[in-house]
Design an enzyme around this catalytic site. Structure first.
Site: not given
Length: 254
Positions: A15, A61-62, A89, A160
């Site tokens: 998405r 799951d990265v 990303n 973040y």
């Protein structure tokens, strides 16, 4: 390597920005790995839009090295060639609404750790999984997704921003180490995007303020950022590595 010869992994591409990136690569003929963590149906929709013969949806799951390694092997078996381009990303547990973010007096280290794991640890895992095949091919493209808030922290996204700032450091360190093997490592940093699931919580007035204060008089879209990412994967970027390109309509000039 031409775009239509590449196998491209886009993490977190079920998405939002990730989906736009995956579809942009599909439009130029690349084979695409649509990675997802929980949104299986949306990932499969992206695959259908690209074409089932050209894309595959793979769960991983990265933050987990074993799952990432398995994803790379699955993609290699499926397409008959290894992943040559990685777009890091995936966004972990974050929504863009400055009014609801914790500030200095209330933020905890666990929030920073979540974003560092989602940005730096995840990118480290994909680079380690893909390096050997890229070295054998003497070709590889790594594009990490950053943010213009590192240069212009106008909202309190402390965790973040810190994760993305650390990712700039990893980008440049890896560009130095991997350059001799024909592997380019760059970053593309967008601003607030109109509109993704992650930015859906952002008040409309914020978008209006950005539009008024941006030289191009528009809010950047996921497709705008995806187009810049294509450049870093293309032969046109063969002499570019270790760079951070800000794609936000000129809001931040650097």
């Amino acid at each position: 390597m031409e775009m239509n010869e590449q196998v491209v992994l886009v993490t977190g591409s079920s998405r939002g920005l990730g989906a736009a990136i995956a579809k942009a690569f599909g439009q130029v003929g690349a084979k695409v790995v649509v990675n997802y963590f929980s949104s299986k149906e949306k990932a499969e929709e992206v695959v259908e839009q690209i074409g089932n013969d050209q894309a595959i949806a793979l769960k991983a799951d990265v933050r987990n090295q074993t799952e990432v390694n398995n994803m790379f092997q699955h993609a290699k078996d499926h397409f008959g060639q290894p992943i040559s381009t990685i777009v890091n990303n995936a966004l972990i547990d974050f929504t863009f609404n400055g009014d609801e973010r914790n500030k200095l007096d209330t933020i905890g280290w666990d929030e920073f750790q979540t974003q560092l794991d989602g940005s730096v640890k995840a990118a480290l895992h994909t680079l380690q999984a893909g390096r050997n095949d890229m070295v054998k091919q003497q070709f590889g493209r790594i594009i990490n997704i950053g943010t213009n808030l590192v240069q212009n922290p106008v909202v309190p996204y402390h965790d973040y921003n810190t994760g993305k700032a650390a990712l700039i450091g990893l980008t440049r360190s890896m560009a130095k180490e991997l350059g001799a093997d024909g592997i380019g490592v760059n970053m593309v940093s967008g601003g607030l995007l109109r509109k993704t699931d992650a930015s859906a919580a952002t008040p409309d007035e914020v978008f209006n303020i950005i539009e008024e204060g941006t030289p191009l008089q528009k809010v950047t879209t996921p497709e705008d950022v995806a187009n810049a990412i294509l450049f870093f994967a293309s032969p046109w970027s063969r002499a570019v590595t270790g760079q951070n390109l800000i794609v936000d309509g000129g809001l931040v000039m650097k």
